[in-house]
Structure formats: C-alpha cells, structure tokens
Design a protein around this motif. Structure first.
Motif, PDB file in Angstrom:
ATOM      1  N   ILE A   6      29.205  55.910  53.332  1.00  0.00           N
ATOM      2  CA  ILE A   6      29.597  54.576  53.359  1.00  0.00           C
ATOM      3  C   ILE A   6      30.799  54.098  52.855  1.00  0.00           C
ATOM      4  N   LYS A   7      31.690  53.463  53.500  1.00  0.00           N
ATOM      5  CA  LYS A   7      32.860  52.827  53.166  1.00  0.00           C
ATOM      6  C   LYS A   7      32.828  51.788  52.078  1.00  0.00           C
ATOM      7  N   THR A   8      33.756  51.823  51.097  1.00  0.00           N
ATOM      8  CA  THR A   8      33.623  50.793  50.187  1.00  0.00           C
ATOM      9  C   THR A   8      35.079  50.029  50.074  1.00  0.00           C
ATOM     10  N   THR A   9      34.821  48.679  49.972  1.00  0.00           N
ATOM     11  CA  THR A   9      36.100  48.015  49.564  1.00  0.00           C
ATOM     12  C   THR A   9      35.768  46.732  48.547  1.00  0.00           C
ATOM     13  N   MET A  10      36.741  46.650  47.732  1.00  0.00           N
ATOM     14  CA  MET A  10      36.684  45.443  46.539  1.00  0.00           C
ATOM     15  C   MET A  10      37.251  44.415  46.882  1.00  0.00           C
ATOM     16  N   LEU A  11      36.774  43.249  46.807  1.00  0.00           N
ATOM     17  CA  LEU A  11      37.547  41.754  46.916  1.00  0.00           C
ATOM     18  C   LEU A  11      37.361  41.093  45.496  1.00  0.00           C
ATOM     19  N   SER A  12      38.333  40.614  45.153  1.00  0.00           N
ATOM     20  CA  SER A  12      38.228  39.947  43.757  1.00  0.00           C
ATOM     21  C   SER A  12      39.159  38.608  43.972  1.00  0.00           C
ATOM     22  N   GLY A  13      38.830  37.538  43.187  1.00  0.00           N
ATOM     23  CA  GLY A  13      39.625  36.447  43.043  1.00  0.00           C
ATOM     24  C   GLY A  13      40.425  36.674  41.685  1.00  0.00           C
ATOM     25  N   ASP A  14      40.525  37.893  41.139  1.00  0.00           N
ATOM     26  CA  ASP A  14      41.201  38.292  39.757  1.00  0.00           C
ATOM     27  C   ASP A  14      42.766  38.779  40.557  1.00  0.00           C
ATOM     28  N   LYS A  15      43.548  38.908  39.512  1.00  0.00           N
ATOM     29  CA  LYS A  15      45.081  39.444  39.762  1.00  0.00           C
ATOM     30  C   LYS A  15      44.965  40.453  40.532  1.00  0.00           C
TER      31      LYS A  15
ATOM     32  N   ALA B 207      46.914  43.073  40.461  1.00  0.00           N
ATOM     33  CA  ALA B 207      47.284  44.037  39.715  1.00  0.00           C
ATOM     34  C   ALA B 207      46.033  44.742  38.757  1.00  0.00           C
ATOM     35  N   VAL B 208      45.167  43.595  38.300  1.00  0.00           N
ATOM     36  CA  VAL B 208      43.941  44.045  37.748  1.00  0.00           C
ATOM     37  C   VAL B 208      43.092  44.898  38.744  1.00  0.00           C
ATOM     38  N   VAL B 209      42.994  44.209  39.943  1.00  0.00           N
ATOM     39  CA  VAL B 209      42.093  44.726  40.847  1.00  0.00           C
ATOM     40  C   VAL B 209      42.388  46.224  41.186  1.00  0.00           C
ATOM     41  N   GLN B 210      43.730  46.658  41.577  1.00  0.00           N
ATOM     42  CA  GLN B 210      43.918  47.612  41.871  1.00  0.00           C
ATOM     43  C   GLN B 210      43.859  48.544  40.903  1.00  0.00           C
ATOM     44  N   GLU B 211      44.262  48.620  39.517  1.00  0.00           N
ATOM     45  CA  GLU B 211      43.936  49.371  38.540  1.00  0.00           C
ATOM     46  C   GLU B 211      42.425  49.487  38.384  1.00  0.00           C
ATOM     47  N   VAL B 212      41.459  48.766  38.442  1.00  0.00           N
ATOM     48  CA  VAL B 212      40.049  49.014  38.373  1.00  0.00           C
ATOM     49  C   VAL B 212      39.725  50.040  39.776  1.00  0.00           C
ATOM     50  N   ALA B 213      40.151  49.608  41.043  1.00  0.00           N
ATOM     51  CA  ALA B 213      39.808  50.423  42.213  1.00  0.00           C
ATOM     52  C   ALA B 213      40.259  51.758  42.031  1.00  0.00           C
ATOM     53  N   LYS B 214      41.326  51.886  41.258  1.00  0.00           N
ATOM     54  CA  LYS B 214      42.280  53.276  41.576  1.00  0.00           C
ATOM     55  C   LYS B 214      41.358  54.103  40.326  1.00  0.00           C
ATOM     56  N   THR B 215      40.813  53.419  39.287  1.00  0.00           N
ATOM     57  CA  THR B 215      39.873  54.296  38.130  1.00  0.00           C
ATOM     58  C   THR B 215      38.622  54.634  38.755  1.00  0.00           C
ATOM     59  N   ILE B 216      38.234  53.934  39.570  1.00  0.00           N
ATOM     60  CA  ILE B 216      36.719  54.117  40.230  1.00  0.00           C
ATOM     61  C   ILE B 216      36.591  54.815  41.363  1.00  0.00           C
ATOM     62  N   GLY B 217      37.718  55.026  42.155  1.00  0.00           N
ATOM     63  CA  GLY B 217      37.910  55.852  43.397  1.00  0.00           C
ATOM     64  C   GLY B 217      37.847  54.965  44.581  1.00  0.00           C
ATOM     65  N   ILE B 218      38.027  53.624  44.577  1.00  0.00           N
ATOM     66  CA  ILE B 218      38.203  52.819  45.709  1.00  0.00           C
ATOM     67  C   ILE B 218      39.414  52.505  46.328  1.00  0.00           C
ATOM     68  N   THR B 219      39.819  53.088  47.483  1.00  0.00           N
ATOM     69  CA  THR B 219      41.142  52.923  48.157  1.00  0.00           C
ATOM     70  C   THR B 219      41.468  51.710  48.651  1.00  0.00           C
ATOM     71  N   ASP B 220      40.341  50.634  49.576  1.00  0.00           N
ATOM     72  CA  ASP B 220      40.655  49.439  49.773  1.00  0.00           C
ATOM     73  C   ASP B 220      40.238  48.553  48.652  1.00  0.00           C
ATOM     74  N   ALA B 221      41.328  47.645  48.286  1.00  0.00           N
ATOM     75  CA  ALA B 221      40.988  46.739  47.329  1.00  0.00           C
ATOM     76  C   ALA B 221      42.027  45.711  47.198  1.00  0.00           C
ATOM     77  N   PHE B 222      41.453  44.331  47.164  1.00  0.00           N
ATOM     78  CA  PHE B 222      42.226  43.210  47.448  1.00  0.00           C
ATOM     79  C   PHE B 222      41.734  42.220  46.401  1.00  0.00           C
ATOM     80  N   GLY B 223      43.073  41.493  45.584  1.00  0.00           N
ATOM     81  CA  GLY B 223      42.963  40.710  44.673  1.00  0.00           C
ATOM     82  C   GLY B 223      43.484  39.485  45.208  1.00  0.00           C
ATOM     83  N   ASP B 224      43.522  38.199  43.964  1.00  0.00           N
ATOM     84  CA  ASP B 224      43.997  37.176  44.202  1.00  0.00           C
ATOM     85  C   ASP B 224      43.366  36.479  45.299  1.00  0.00           C
ATOM     86  N   LEU B 225      42.100  36.495  45.588  1.00  0.00           N
ATOM     87  CA  LEU B 225      41.669  36.057  46.883  1.00  0.00           C
ATOM     88  C   LEU B 225      40.843  34.838  46.474  1.00  0.00           C
ATOM     89  N   LEU B 226      40.945  33.508  47.418  1.00  0.00           N
ATOM     90  CA  LEU B 226      40.144  32.398  47.432  1.00  0.00           C
ATOM     91  C   LEU B 226      38.713  33.007  48.116  1.00  0.00           C
TER      92      LEU B 226
END
Length: 664
Positions: free
Chosen positions: A499-508, A510-529
């Motif tokens: 199963i593929k994983t993607t993280m979407l967040s309204g947070d910054k 930089a924060v989202v990418q740092e969390v995603a990198k730590t837990i092993g998610i390659t596709d992550a996007f922040g600053d989202l409405l």
C-alpha cells in the motif's frame, strides 16, 4: 439456511437482547435469535436429540431387529413422531414466508424435500434430512450469537448503577437517572457508567473496553474520563458532564449495533442471487421429476421424484446465506476487540482492496500534543496583552494548538471582550478583542488580510502561530509536536501490504517534510488548504487508486467524503468523529490502520473461501443427484455439512491474532 441467517440480512445486531431501533418484518426476514437468548446449548438441542432417539429406534427396528409388528401405520407413526420436533418449526417458517410473499424460501425447499420423502416411503431419510438441517441451524445460531456476544462483551460495559455523593454521603442510584453535575464515587475495580471530569488529583484506569488496550492510563485532575473505564487503585471522584445515553461508549455501542445494516457488495450479491437461484432450483426439480417421462423408456415416477427431492436438498443455499454474513460479523467483532470500529461490513470489503492510504499529520502520525517553545512579540506591543488576547481567541477552538496556548498562558481572562469570532478553514482564527481586530493562525492568514511582516518563516522547522492586532503584525509563537512511537512501523507495515502512503497537511511544508522523512513517507505535501487536500486526493483517485483517508474526521470532512474509506483517529475525543468517519481507531495508534486493512483482507478471503467451497461441493453433488448417483445422505452433507464447514471457517477470524499477522 435458517431463521437466524435471515435476521442478519437487514437488522442491526442486538447485543444482550437490546436494540435502539424497532424493525418491521420484511418478507421472511424474521428475527428469532431472541427466542434462544439465555438458553443453554442442551436446551437448544433437545428437539433434535428427541428426534434422533426416535430415528435410531426406527432404524434399529427396520434394519436390525426386523419385528413383524413394525409395519404399516405403527411404523409411519414412529417416524412422524421423530419428524415433528425438528420439522414443524421449519414448516411453520415456510408457511409464514409464503404468507409474506416469499414463495421460494429455503424453508419451503426443505419442507417439499422431506414431505416428498415420506410420500414415497423413505421415512428414515425424510427424518434424517430435517434432523441434520435442524442441528446445523442450532450450530449456526450459536455461532452468530457468539459473534454478537464477543462484540457485546467488549462494548456494553456500562454499569446499571452508580454511587453518587449527596451531602458527602454515598448513595447508589440507577445510572440512567444520574444527572449532569452530580459527583460519582468510584472505588477500585469499579467501572465508570457515565462520562465526566476527574476531580481527584490522579487516578489510573483500564481503558480496554474502549481501546482494546489493557495498559493502564493515568489521568490527572480535570482530565476527561469515559464510561467503560475501570478504576484501578484509589477511590476517585468524577463529576458527570454527559447524560448516560450520550456518553462516548453509548454512541460507540450504537454504532456497532447498527454496523451490519451496511451490507458489503458480496453480501448484497449473495442475497440477490439466492432470490433468483431458489425458484430456478424448484422448477429444475420439477423438470427432473417430470420431463424424463417423455424421453426415458423405463420411466419410474418414484425414482425420478426421489432424484428431484435429493436435488432440492442439495441446492438449498444455506452455506452461503449464513456463512457470509457471519464472516463479516467476525470481522466487525475482531475489529472491536482491537479498538477498531467499522460502521458497516461494506467498509471492511473496501479496506480489503485499499491500495493507497492518505493521512493527515497532526494527531494521526504525531501525538497532537503541542508545546510552546518560543515566543516573539514585537517591541511596539505589550507581550502579556497579546498572549491574553491569543488565549481567549484560541479558547473558541478545539485544535491541539489551542490547548498548547492555554497551557502556556494559563487561565483565560474573561474580562476581555471577545466578539465576531470566525474560524477560517486552512488559515486560523479571526475575532474582535476589546474592539480591535485580532488574527491568530499561519502566515498565510496574515497574507490573506494584507498584513506585512519581516519573518522568514519558511526556514523554521517548528509550527508557527502568527498574530496580528489592529491590522499590524504583532509577533509569533513556535510550537512543536512529537511523532508517535509506532508511526514509522505503521508506514513499514503498510508498505509490506503493498500500500502506498501520502501525507497531506495544512502545516508548514518544512515541518511536514521533516516528519515524513522520519517515518519513511516519500510523498508529503504541506501548506495545504482543505480544497488543496481534495484536489490531491482527486489526483490519486484518478490513477485508479482505492483511497483511505486518515484524519480527525471533522476538519477534513471534504476529503473524508471523497475518499473510499474515511478513517478517524482518536474516536474517544470527538463525538463528531464517530458521526463522520467510516472506521474509527479508538486509541490514536496509527499501527491500527494496517491492522484494520489486514482484518478486511482476512475477512474477504474467508468469505470467498466459503463461496468457492459451497458452490464447488454443491455443483458436484447436484450433478450426481440429477443422475441418480447421490442419495439423501450425500444431499445432507452437501447442504448441512458444507454449511457447518463454512460456519467453522467463518468464526476463525474471531480468534486471529492480527498483531502477529502484521509482524510476520
């Protein structure tokens, strides 16, 4: 196959004989499960046991002792006496079904087959067919009731009585009559009956009834405690803040009770199939009996009638009609046991085919417990005043960031006049404090209102809360969150399941990418409405993906609605979460996400095993029966035997250890 299998089709499951809804009878969908509630297995088997004794007596007289007097009406009377205890209930159901417009029920098939066997003098076989059918029916009722009890034992944990304090004197009253504001005295080992606020300094609780986890949870003064929690050590005081019927546990229990009304596509297909299949079988049986008259030279009506009756017994769709709903019952029960609530078997089915999990960050993969790290206020502003303005504005929000601000600043000063509060989705809060416009949110909020600032916020790795007073930038706070301990293992488990994983967040970002990198998610996007999240999920779905979205189930409602399955984390914290999500993870642990998917896959696998088993065996024996190579005894195995095998297979899921399965 039975009355019970019909009752599983349309009605919410009844736990401990209680249901929050009354249902009208539809067709032959009678619910007789309550008739056997409280009965021991021995009592349930008594009619079949009586019938078996008389049948064995008849066989002994017929084939071993062979007395001359055992003939004619005496022989017939013995076999009829053996038939009636097990045959009358089924015949009654057959006539009831016909009265309600269902002319081709499984009850009618069994009635025709057994009465026909008596008509051609095959008394022992006629009794045996109905006897084994009834035994199979009892076994399946026991299996379904076990599935219901497993769910009921896990969830219906509300005590009937509570000890309230009146003028410092303990008094035992009915839990339903307890009122908001009353104080409950909770002794060690007692279960809490209503939701409330802990007044004691500290207390430890077993929350397994709600979360599936027996690890003690320590609560402090003013923390929320919920119905179903068990006090572990000291006498505690709890102030009731929710009515008995509105407690989280009551809502969860109601949700699980109604779960089976949402049918999986496989269940709906089998149900429709049975309604078409059964009349076809009846007409085929008539054809087997009569058509050979025109084509067979030595046509013997009795022989061809016997073949037709065998055909009817074999073709009864019992194994399918009961084992499939029972398989989904088992899946719902297995989920409840592990703190995962499915709103319907249809969502178990969809989870089995999920190939992409899209998740929020805050509260899903992170603890959602923020702490203020740094405060910067422009020198032209009063720091204490700005923080108090921020505190009262954030008091109108339930976001974890608001809690962090409140813990940092302290008590809210209600002397400050707060008006016109507006929650701007994806940006933050806007309000009027003491007659001045006040903004608190991300830096996009300031840009939206044209407020200038000099902060290079994109380079900061913490979450930032920007504030503005009277259309002027006033400063910011940095807030950090902690990644959940099982977040990385969750992503790894999902990857093992393909199963593929993607993280979407309204947070910054930089924060989202740092969390995603730590837990092993390659596709992550922040600053989202919220609308940006919707567009991202649309992109994923356009690639033929079956998508599950994991979030809080409230703020992300548009994405939850768009996804194939909406999974809410932390159902204990929000009533709205329970209302909006398709699946609720009760204990906030992301590792339950792959477990829910694994339960879905195992449930669907068992369901299809039963379908293949039933169709395979029945097809072979049907051909043999039509050709005169199978007797009533083979027919009994093809019907009752296969149904019992399917039931045993279906209940396996209730005993599986899904934690081990994910680790293997």
């Amino acid at each position: 196959m039975s009355k019970e299998c019909c009752s599983t089709e349309d009605k919410p499951i009844k736990i401990h004989g209680k249901s929050d809804k009354d249902h009208e009878t539809n067709g032959h969908d009678h619910d007789h499960s309550h008739e056997n509630d409280g009965k021991s297995p021995l009592k349930m088997f008594l009619p079949a046991l009586f019938s078996l004794i008389l049948l064995l007596t008849g066989i002994l007289l017929d084939y071993v002792l062979k007395p001359e007097w055992f003939t004619g009406w005496l022989r017939l009377a013995l076999y009829i006496s053996a038939f009636l205890p097990v045959g009358l209930p089924v015949m009654k159901e057959a006539f009831s079904s016909i009265r309600n417009g269902d002319f081709f029920s499984e009850f009618l098939l069994m009635t025709i087959a057994t009465v026909g066997a008596f008509a051609i003098g095959e008394y022992p076989e006629g009794v045996a067919v109905m006897l084994f059918y009834s035994v199979g029916e009892v076994f399946q009722m026991m299996a379904v009731q076990k599935a219901k009890r497993n769910i009921g034992i896990l969830l219906d944990q509300r005590p009937d009585e509570v000890t309230v304090m009146e003028n410092n004197i303990p008094k035992i009253i009915k839990a339903e009559s307890a009122e908001i504001g009353q104080l409950i005295q909770l002794k060690p080992g007692e279960k809490l009956a209503l939701d409330g606020k802990l007044l004691s300094e500290t207390a430890s609780f077993n929350t397994s009834a709600l979360t599936g986890e027996s690890k003690p949870s320590t609560k402090k003064k003013d923390d929320t405690v919920l119905a179903g929690m068990i006090n572990l050590n000291t006498v505690s005081l709890v102030k009731i803040n929710t009515a008995y019927r509105d407690s989280k546990l009551s809502k969860i229990l109601e949700m699980v009770q109604n779960a089976t009304s949402q049918k999986a596509k496989t269940e709906l297909f089998i149900r429709k199939f049975a309604k078409i299949y059964t009349p076809i079988v009846v007409f085929l049986a008539i054809g087997i009996c009569l058509l050979p008259y025109f084509f067979v030279q030595d046509y013997e009506f009795r022989d061809w009638l016997y073949r037709a009756l065998v055909f009817l017994v074999i073709s009864c769709p019992c194994a399918l009609v009961i084992s499939i709903p029972l398989g989904y019952f088992g899946g719902i029960g297995a989920g409840s046991r592990n703190g995962i609530l499915f709103k319907g078997s249809n969502f178990i089915d969809v989870l089995a085919s999920i190939n992409h999990v899209v998740m929020d960050k805050t509260g899903t993969m992170t603890e959602g417990v923020f702490k203020v790290q740094k405060v910067f206020i422009e020198k032209d502003f009063n720091k204490e005043e700005i923080l108090q303005y921020l505190n009262i504005l954030e008091s109108k929000s339930t976001h974890p960031i608001a809690t962090a601000v409140h813990e940092f600043v302290g008590e809210v000063k209600h002397s400050i006049l707060l008006e016109n509060v507006e929650d701007i989705a994806g940006y933050g809060l806007k309000g009027t404090v003491d007659g001045k416009e006040f903004l608190a949110g991300n830096f996009k909020l300031l840009e939206k209102f044209g407020i200038q600032h000099h902060i290079s916020h994109h380079t900061v790795s913490d979450t930032l809360i920007a504030v503005a007073l009277d259309k002027r930038f006033a400063g910011y706070l940095t807030i950090s969150d902690q990644i959940k301990e099982d977040a990385a293992s969750t992503v790894l488990s999902l990857q093992k399941l393909g199963i593929k994983t993607t993280m979407l967040s309204g947070d910054k970002s930089a924060v989202v990418q740092e969390v995603a990198k730590t837990i092993g998610i390659t596709d992550a996007f922040g600053d989202l409405l919220p609308e940006d999240k919707v567009n991202k999920v649309k992109e994923i779905k356009s690639g033929n993906g079956t998508v599950a979205f994991v979030g809080d189930g409230v703020n992300d409602a548009p994405v939850v609605a768009l996804s194939d399955v909406g999974i809410a984390m932390g159902g204990l914290g929000s009533d709205a979460t329970i209302e909006t999500a398709d699946v609720v993870i009760q204990d906030d642990r992301p590792s339950k996400i792959p477990m829910a998917i694994k339960i879905g896959k195992e449930t669907k696998k068992i369901v299809w095993q039963n379908i293949i088993l039933a169709f395979g065996v029945k097809a072979v024996v049907l051909i043999l029966g039509a050709g005169g190579l199978a007797t009533m005894w083979e027919a009994v195995f093809a019907d009752v035997g296969v149904a019992l095998l399917a039931i045993l297979n279906a209940i396996r899921i209730q005993h599986m250890d899904f934690s081990k399965k994910l680790n293997n």
